[in-house]
Design a protein around this motif. Structure first.
Motif, PDB file in Angstrom:
ATOM      1  N   SER A   2       0.835  -1.202   0.000  1.00 14.98           N
ATOM      2  CA  SER A   2       0.000   0.000   0.000  1.00 14.98           C
ATOM      3  C   SER A   2       0.872   1.255   0.000  1.00 14.98           C
ATOM      4  CB  SER A   2      -0.915  -0.013   1.217  1.00 14.98           C
ATOM      5  OG  SER A   2      -0.108  -0.014   2.371  1.00 14.98           O
ATOM      6  N   LEU A   5       3.180   2.401   3.179  1.00 15.59           N
ATOM      7  CA  LEU A   5       4.320   1.530   3.438  1.00 15.59           C
ATOM      8  C   LEU A   5       5.398   1.734   2.378  1.00 15.59           C
ATOM      9  CD1 LEU A   5       5.628  -0.550   5.156  1.00 15.59           C
ATOM     10  CD2 LEU A   5       4.440  -2.334   3.913  1.00 15.59           C
ATOM     11  N   PHE A   8       7.209   4.691   3.149  1.00 14.98           N
ATOM     12  CA  PHE A   8       8.092   4.534   4.296  1.00 14.98           C
ATOM     13  C   PHE A   8       9.365   3.806   3.917  1.00 14.98           C
ATOM     14  CE2 PHE A   8       9.647   1.824   7.725  1.00 14.98           C
ATOM     15  CZ  PHE A   8      10.117   2.816   8.555  1.00 14.98           C
ATOM     16  N   PHE A  14      12.855   7.338   5.240  1.00 18.51           N
ATOM     17  CA  PHE A  14      13.492   6.841   6.453  1.00 18.51           C
ATOM     18  C   PHE A  14      14.541   7.839   6.958  1.00 18.51           C
ATOM     19  CE2 PHE A  14      16.875   4.353   8.494  1.00 18.51           C
ATOM     20  CZ  PHE A  14      16.154   3.867   9.559  1.00 18.51           C
ATOM     21  N   LEU A  17      13.161  10.730   8.691  1.00 17.53           N
ATOM     22  CA  LEU A  17      12.826  10.367  10.068  1.00 17.53           C
ATOM     23  C   LEU A  17      14.066  10.511  10.961  1.00 17.53           C
ATOM     24  CD1 LEU A  17       9.966   9.228  10.677  1.00 17.53           C
ATOM     25  CD2 LEU A  17      11.074   7.028  11.050  1.00 17.53           C
ATOM     26  N   SER A 311      14.691  -3.527   8.420  1.00 17.08           N
ATOM     27  CA  SER A 311      13.278  -3.326   8.093  1.00 17.08           C
ATOM     28  C   SER A 311      12.977  -3.950   6.729  1.00 17.08           C
ATOM     29  CB  SER A 311      12.918  -1.845   8.116  1.00 17.08           C
ATOM     30  OG  SER A 311      13.459  -1.200   6.992  1.00 17.08           O
ATOM     31  N   VAL A 314      12.711  -7.748   7.260  1.00  9.75           N
ATOM     32  CA  VAL A 314      11.426  -8.085   7.891  1.00  9.75           C
ATOM     33  C   VAL A 314      10.317  -8.049   6.845  1.00  9.75           C
ATOM     34  CG1 VAL A 314       9.689  -7.271   9.542  1.00  9.75           C
ATOM     35  CG2 VAL A 314      12.111  -7.297  10.186  1.00  9.75           C
ATOM     36  N   ARG A 315      10.369  -7.027   5.991  1.00  9.77           N
ATOM     37  CA  ARG A 315       9.338  -6.852   4.975  1.00  9.77           C
ATOM     38  C   ARG A 315       9.311  -8.054   4.023  1.00  9.77           C
ATOM     39  NH1 ARG A 315      11.351  -2.525   2.788  1.00  9.77           N
ATOM     40  NH2 ARG A 315      11.741  -3.452   0.763  1.00  9.77           N
ATOM     41  N   TRP A 318       7.841 -11.083   5.570  1.00  9.14           N
ATOM     42  CA  TRP A 318       6.398 -11.000   5.678  1.00  9.14           C
ATOM     43  C   TRP A 318       5.724 -11.346   4.353  1.00  9.14           C
ATOM     44  CZ3 TRP A 318       3.103 -11.246   9.329  1.00  9.14           C
ATOM     45  CH2 TRP A 318       1.767 -10.881   9.078  1.00  9.14           C
TER      46      TRP A 318
ATOM     47  N   ILE B   6       1.976  -5.349  11.384  1.00 11.09           N
ATOM     48  CA  ILE B   6       3.428  -5.432  11.157  1.00 11.09           C
ATOM     49  C   ILE B   6       3.968  -4.090  10.700  1.00 11.09           C
ATOM     50  CG2 ILE B   6       5.022  -6.247   9.360  1.00 11.09           C
ATOM     51  CD1 ILE B   6       5.037  -8.141  11.537  1.00 11.09           C
ATOM     52  N   ARG B   7       3.198  -3.478   9.801  1.00 11.90           N
ATOM     53  CA  ARG B   7       3.592  -2.172   9.279  1.00 11.90           C
ATOM     54  C   ARG B   7       3.773  -1.181  10.434  1.00 11.90           C
ATOM     55  NH1 ARG B   7      -0.940  -0.240   5.649  1.00 11.90           N
ATOM     56  NH2 ARG B   7      -0.761  -2.308   4.764  1.00 11.90           N
ATOM     57  N   ILE B  10       6.829  -2.020  12.507  1.00  9.75           N
ATOM     58  CA  ILE B  10       8.116  -1.632  11.908  1.00  9.75           C
ATOM     59  C   ILE B  10       8.323  -0.133  12.054  1.00  9.75           C
ATOM     60  CG2 ILE B  10       9.431  -1.485   9.768  1.00  9.75           C
ATOM     61  CD1 ILE B  10       7.976  -4.027   8.866  1.00  9.75           C
ATOM     62  N   ILE B  11       7.282   0.628  11.710  1.00 15.78           N
ATOM     63  CA  ILE B  11       7.407   2.081  11.787  1.00 15.78           C
ATOM     64  C   ILE B  11       7.688   2.493  13.228  1.00 15.78           C
ATOM     65  CG2 ILE B  11       6.194   4.275  11.512  1.00 15.78           C
ATOM     66  CD1 ILE B  11       4.742   3.041   9.132  1.00 15.78           C
ATOM     67  N   THR B  15      11.132   4.246  14.528  1.00 16.12           N
ATOM     68  CA  THR B  15      11.056   5.576  15.133  1.00 16.12           C
ATOM     69  C   THR B  15      11.672   5.542  16.527  1.00 16.12           C
ATOM     70  OG1 THR B  15       8.962   5.743  14.004  1.00 16.12           O
ATOM     71  CG2 THR B  15       9.512   7.510  15.530  1.00 16.12           C
ATOM     72  N   ALA B  18      15.366   5.377  16.357  1.00 12.67           N
ATOM     73  CA  ALA B  18      15.962   6.643  15.942  1.00 12.67           C
ATOM     74  C   ALA B  18      15.912   7.663  17.075  1.00 12.67           C
ATOM     75  CB  ALA B  18      15.249   7.179  14.716  1.00 12.67           C
TER      76      ALA B  18
END
Lengths: 320, 339
Positions: A2, A5, A8, A14, A17, A311, A314-315, A318, B6-7, B10-11, B15, B18
């Motif tokens: 989607s 994501l 992100f 990232f 962030l 990350s 992990v993705r 999944w 999961i999304r 992860i976020i 965060t 960080a």
């Protein structure tokens, strides 16, 4: 995947962030972090690196590298210094600096394209060559007879606010480079070369001329960095900008540019530069010595890369 | 849906990771005590541990604290960045040992505008400071090295002499070398043939010395006013079998890494000044500036009534406080200089 994501997992998001975290961290460690004086100096100190990072991004996206940028900056600074020693005007000195930088980049490009040599080897050679010429030209002398208006390019800010004049110059260059790389067909050609040189050649892209072009740009823009750096240091010497290539390449790679070429964006590099500038600045304000700062900056770099890599893993797990 | 969870996870995790440093480094109460930041040429140089030790003695005597800040590799730009950062931390006093006399000036002026008292020690800048705390006059340091080298070359000194310095741009070294050459020129038999550079790096100093011995096979003496260049020069001479007095050496560096080459006879004229006292007086001078006891004008003085080195230290007409004279290290006295 989607939309949020996908956004992100973009490296740039990232990194943004991480930048936000750095800024929050900064305001936590010192009440002086968010002052315009501090922000302006954090920006001013990274600007020479930031300027050189623009053409370096192009060079790396084509799958090449330019190790000699620090020496080109030094050679340009030295040429300007010699002009000032001969009582030329500073404007003329700047023109000479730009010509010398362009010429140095042209020499790099011609050797690489003409002899089909790896750019890593060629620019390691010219790194020593250009620095050597600078040392012969200026020997142990330092030149500091730059006029005040010129020096304000180093520390001076617009209306005494948080934005240094040099950052404005950087932003103008950034705009030009971003449009070139991300909008024009020449920009597409640079990505094509970095992804698959043979395919690019067969699709009618003049690979040699494009690579020559990015090295000339690298030299010419290094001269602009030399102007900003000599203003920042209020002086020019033969050892000016020694080792500049390392932070430049660090910023470009942190910005998400693939070191083997073919991918990466200039906005990513911009955020990478800001992260570098403010991480160093915040840890300095926290009272760390430069050695401690180096350790922590290195850790932040590795952690940032590791978290992103994790990350991604992990993705993939999944989706399986 | 699971993918949504999961999304979010992860976020959230990223965060949190960080932001973790921000939480760990929550603001500390800032003491209003006097602080001196000593901006040194390079943090790997043991010489500046000695100047810091002196400043720490002074801090114990009159209160406050002191810390060294230096780049891991000598660089004008790194020093400028350090001074700028210290200025924005609003450290009350900054003492700079510039590796480039011009480059630090705008940063020093900026620090002053932000309220810090800024002075130089060990090496001077071309401006931007009220006065310079000098270990010994540059002239005395250069001539002392020449006198020691001439002495070890015998009653009728003859031959070629070369210099191994730090960087071509090192202001101190260039002043010492000028005085050294002037003293050498008084002897008709001696010629200074070359000056090479070790860039405050032992490997580079070593290589430069080996190259010198190849280029000038009849070299009689070397003057190496550089630290940690001097022990590297000695090690290089010994590795090409020109040590232990075959080529005479004079120079200055710290005893901890150099004394063994003095003891084995490779470095005849080993000298320095007292860097502990330099740091000590620098601290007193910086404190006096911040307390408003002095403005830093020539003719003013600071008086240390009790402590390790009591005395009256006057700012000379040239804007310098000179803290001492060069000292030759010998097998008898070197253990007294514990740095």
């Amino acid at each position: 995947m989607s939309f949020p994501l996908r956004l992100f997992v973009r490296w740039e998001t990232f990194l943004l962030l991480v930048l936000c975290a750095t800024l929050i961290l900064g305001t936590h460690v010192s009440r002086y972090f968010a002052t315009s004086s501090n922000i302006s100096i954090a920006l001013a100190s990274i600007t020479p690196v930031a300027i050189v990072a623009l053409p370096m991004t192009l060079v790396i996206v084509t799958g090449e590298i330019d190790i000699s940028v620090g020496s080109i900056v030094g050679l340009c600074a030295t040429s300007m210094a010699v002009c000032l020693e001969h009582k030329f005007s500073v404007e003329l000195a700047m023109v000479v600096g730009l010509l010398v930088g362009t010429l140095a980049g042209l020499v790099n490009g011609l050797i690489i394209v003409g002899f089909g040599l790896p750019s890593l080897v060629v620019t390691i050679g010219t790194l020593a060559l250009y620095r050597g010429i600078a040392q012969i030209m200026l020997k142990e002398r330092g030149v500091s007879s730059f006029p005040d208006w010129y020096q304000s390019l180093g520390f001076g800010t617009i209306g005494n606010g948080p934005v240094p004049w040099s950052s404005l110059l950087f932003l103008a260059l950034f705009g030009a480079f971003a449009i070139f790389l991300h909008v024009t067909r020449w920009g597409r050609a640079i990505y094509a070369i970095g992804n698959n040189r043979e395919a690019a050649r067969y699709s009618g892209i003049d690979v040699r001329r494009t690579i020559l072009g990015v090295f000339v740009a690298s030299g010419a823009v290094s001269a602009v960095a030399a102007i900003v750096l000599t203003a920042y240091l209020a002086s020019a010497r033969s050892d000016t900008a020694m080792g500049l290539e390392l932070p430049v390449i660090t910023a470009v790679v942190l910005g998400g540019v693939n070191i083997f070429g073919g991918s990466g964006t200039l906005p990513g590099v911009l955020i990478g530069l800001l992260v570098l500038a403010f991480v160093q600045n915040a840890f300095g304000l926290a009272g760390m010595t430069p050695e401690e700062q180096e350790i922590v900056t290195g850790s932040v770099l590795v952690m940032t890369l590791a978290i992103f890599g994790l990350s991604g893993a992990v993705r993939r797990l999944w989706r399986r | 849906m699971a993918s949504k969870a999961i999304r979010a996870l992860i976020i959230g995790a990223a965060t949190a990771a960080a932001l973790l440093p921000a939480w760990l480094l929550s603001p500390k109460a800032q003491a209003d005590d006097f602080q001196l930041a000593m901006v040194i040429k390079s943090s790997t140089n043991p010489y500046y541990k000695a100047t810091l030790a002196g400043a720490e003695i002074a801090a114990k005597e009159i209160g406050g604290s002191v810390k060294n800040y230096g780049p891991t590799e000598s660089s004008a730009q790194a020093q400028v960045d350090i001074i700028n950062n210290l200025a924005d931390r609003h450290i009350p006093a900054i003492a700079v040992a510039p590796s480039d006399p011009d480059a630090v000036v705008p940063a020093m002026k900026r620090a002053e505008r932000l309220g810090a008292k800024v002075l130089t020690f060990d090496a001077d800048s071309s401006g931007g400071r009220p006065f310079f705390v000098n270990q010994a006059t540059s002239d005395a340091i250069g001539r002392f090295g020449a006198v020691l080298l001439i002495k070890s070359l015998g009653p009728n000194p003859q031959g070629q002499v070369a210099i191994v310095s730090a960087q071509p741009t090192a202001a101190n070294q260039n002043l010492w070398i000028a005085a050294f050459k002037d003293e050498i020129s008084k002897y008709k038999g001696l010629t200074v043939v070359d000056t090479v550079y070790g860039y405050d790096n032992e490997q580079k100093a070593f290589d430069a010395t080996v190259a010198l011995t190849t280029k000038y096979p009849h070299l009689a003496g070397i003057f190496a006013p550089t630290c940690p260049g001097l022990p590297a020069v000695a090690r290089a001479l010994e590795s090409v079998n020109k040590g232990h007095g075959a080529i005479k050496v004079s120079g200055n560096c710290v005893p901890s890494i150099t004394a063994k080459y003095m003891l084995d006879g490779t470095i005849d004229g080993f000298y320095l000044w007292n860097p502990i006292k330099l740091g000590y007086v620098t601290y007193y001078a910086a404190k006096a500036l911040v307390d408003g006891k002095i403005q830093g004008k020539p003719g003013e003085s600071i008086t240390i009534t009790q402590g390790k080195w009591p005395g009256k230290y006057v700012i000379g007409a040239n804007g310098q406080i000179v803290t001492g004279e060069p000292v030759q290290f010998t097998a008898e006295n070197y253990k007294d200089f514990n740095f």
